[in-house]
Design a protein around this motif. Structure first.
Motif, mmCIF file in Angstrom:
data_model
loop_
_atom_site.group_PDB
_atom_site.id
_atom_site.type_symbol
_atom_site.label_atom_id
_atom_site.label_comp_id
_atom_site.label_asym_id
_atom_site.label_seq_id
_atom_site.Cartn_x
_atom_site.Cartn_y
_atom_site.Cartn_z
ATOM 1 N N PRO A 26 0.817 -1.218 0.000
ATOM 2 C CA PRO A 26 0.000 0.000 0.000
ATOM 3 C C PRO A 26 0.854 1.273 0.000
ATOM 4 C CG PRO A 26 -0.761 -1.557 1.680
ATOM 5 C CD PRO A 26 0.537 -2.073 1.143
ATOM 6 N N ARG A 28 1.315 5.471 0.813
ATOM 7 C CA ARG A 28 1.049 6.302 1.993
ATOM 8 C C ARG A 28 -0.432 6.668 2.070
ATOM 9 N NH1 ARG A 28 3.668 9.623 5.514
ATOM 10 N NH2 ARG A 28 5.672 9.009 4.710
ATOM 11 N N TRP A 31 -2.425 3.647 3.102
ATOM 12 C CA TRP A 31 -2.261 3.384 4.531
ATOM 13 C C TRP A 31 -3.098 4.352 5.355
ATOM 14 C CZ3 TRP A 31 -1.051 -0.643 7.127
ATOM 15 C CH2 TRP A 31 -0.162 -1.597 6.612
ATOM 16 N N GLN A 32 -3.151 5.613 4.939
ATOM 17 C CA GLN A 32 -3.960 6.587 5.674
ATOM 18 C C GLN A 32 -5.427 6.173 5.663
ATOM 19 O OE1 GLN A 32 -2.858 9.620 7.437
ATOM 20 N NE2 GLN A 32 -4.815 8.985 8.272
ATOM 21 N N CYS A 49 -6.477 -6.165 10.845
ATOM 22 C CA CYS A 49 -5.344 -6.610 10.034
ATOM 23 C C CYS A 49 -5.591 -7.996 9.441
ATOM 24 C CB CYS A 49 -4.064 -6.592 10.855
ATOM 25 S SG CYS A 49 -3.487 -4.919 11.232
ATOM 26 N N LEU A 54 -3.081 -7.713 6.487
ATOM 27 C CA LEU A 54 -1.992 -6.818 6.867
ATOM 28 C C LEU A 54 -1.298 -7.397 8.086
ATOM 29 C CD1 LEU A 54 -4.056 -3.492 6.830
ATOM 30 C CD2 LEU A 54 -2.481 -4.277 5.050
ATOM 31 N N ASN A 58 3.269 -3.783 10.796
ATOM 32 C CA ASN A 58 3.245 -2.750 9.748
ATOM 33 C C ASN A 58 2.130 -1.741 9.989
ATOM 34 O OD1 ASN A 58 5.445 -3.129 8.118
ATOM 35 N ND2 ASN A 58 4.379 -4.426 6.643
ATOM 36 N N PHE A 59 0.990 -2.239 10.457
ATOM 37 C CA PHE A 59 -0.118 -1.332 10.732
ATOM 38 C C PHE A 59 0.287 -0.309 11.782
ATOM 39 C CE2 PHE A 59 -3.861 0.202 12.879
ATOM 40 C CZ PHE A 59 -4.699 0.521 11.828
ATOM 41 N N TRP A 62 2.886 2.218 10.401
ATOM 42 C CA TRP A 62 2.308 3.246 9.540
ATOM 43 C C TRP A 62 1.395 4.186 10.319
ATOM 44 C CZ3 TRP A 62 3.447 5.268 5.063
ATOM 45 C CH2 TRP A 62 4.322 4.570 4.238
ATOM 46 N N ARG A 63 0.675 3.679 11.299
ATOM 47 C CA ARG A 63 -0.178 4.559 12.100
ATOM 48 C C ARG A 63 0.674 5.592 12.831
ATOM 49 N NH1 ARG A 63 -4.291 2.261 16.605
ATOM 50 N NH2 ARG A 63 -2.380 2.158 17.832
#
Length: 114
Positions: A26, A28, A31-32, A49, A54, A58-59, A62-63
């Protein structure tokens, strides 16, 4: 898979690697949207996830990354601003000393002795 290669190392074991044409994952923006979608859902991060294929790590990565990006640098509360008056009676060769105490017991000392 587009290419495979291998070599025999000093241990005698053969190492094999490959390069894939699979998508990088994914973006950016995607991911948002995923982070926003999870926040609006009633699912835990683990459940979300699992449903979206996911990894939990990684979640969370990215958060945090997206959360950090949303805070403007100048608005962070952990900065201390101070003014140093300009002094016309000090020469360029004046002595000075700065001590910066950092977390974890680290102390940075800088000085100029004349």
């Amino acid at each position: 898979m587009t290419e495979t290669y291998g070599f025999e190392g000093a241990t005698g074991f053969k190492t094999v690697g490959f390069r894939s044409n699979a998508p990088a994952g994914p973006t950016r923006e995607q991911w948002q949207r995923l982070v926003d979608k999870q926040a609006a859902s009633e699912l835990t991060v683990s459940e979300f996830c699992a449903q979206h294929a996911l990894t939990v790590s990684n979640f969370y990565l990215w958060r945090k990354k997206l959360s950090d990006d949303s805070q403007p640098f100048a608005q962070q509360d952990n900065w201390l601003a101070f003014d140093m008056p300009a002094s016309g009676n000090q020469s360029i060769d004046s002595a000075w000393e700065i001590e910066l105490v950092l977390p974890g017991g680290v102390v940075l000392r800088m000085n100029r002795a004349v």
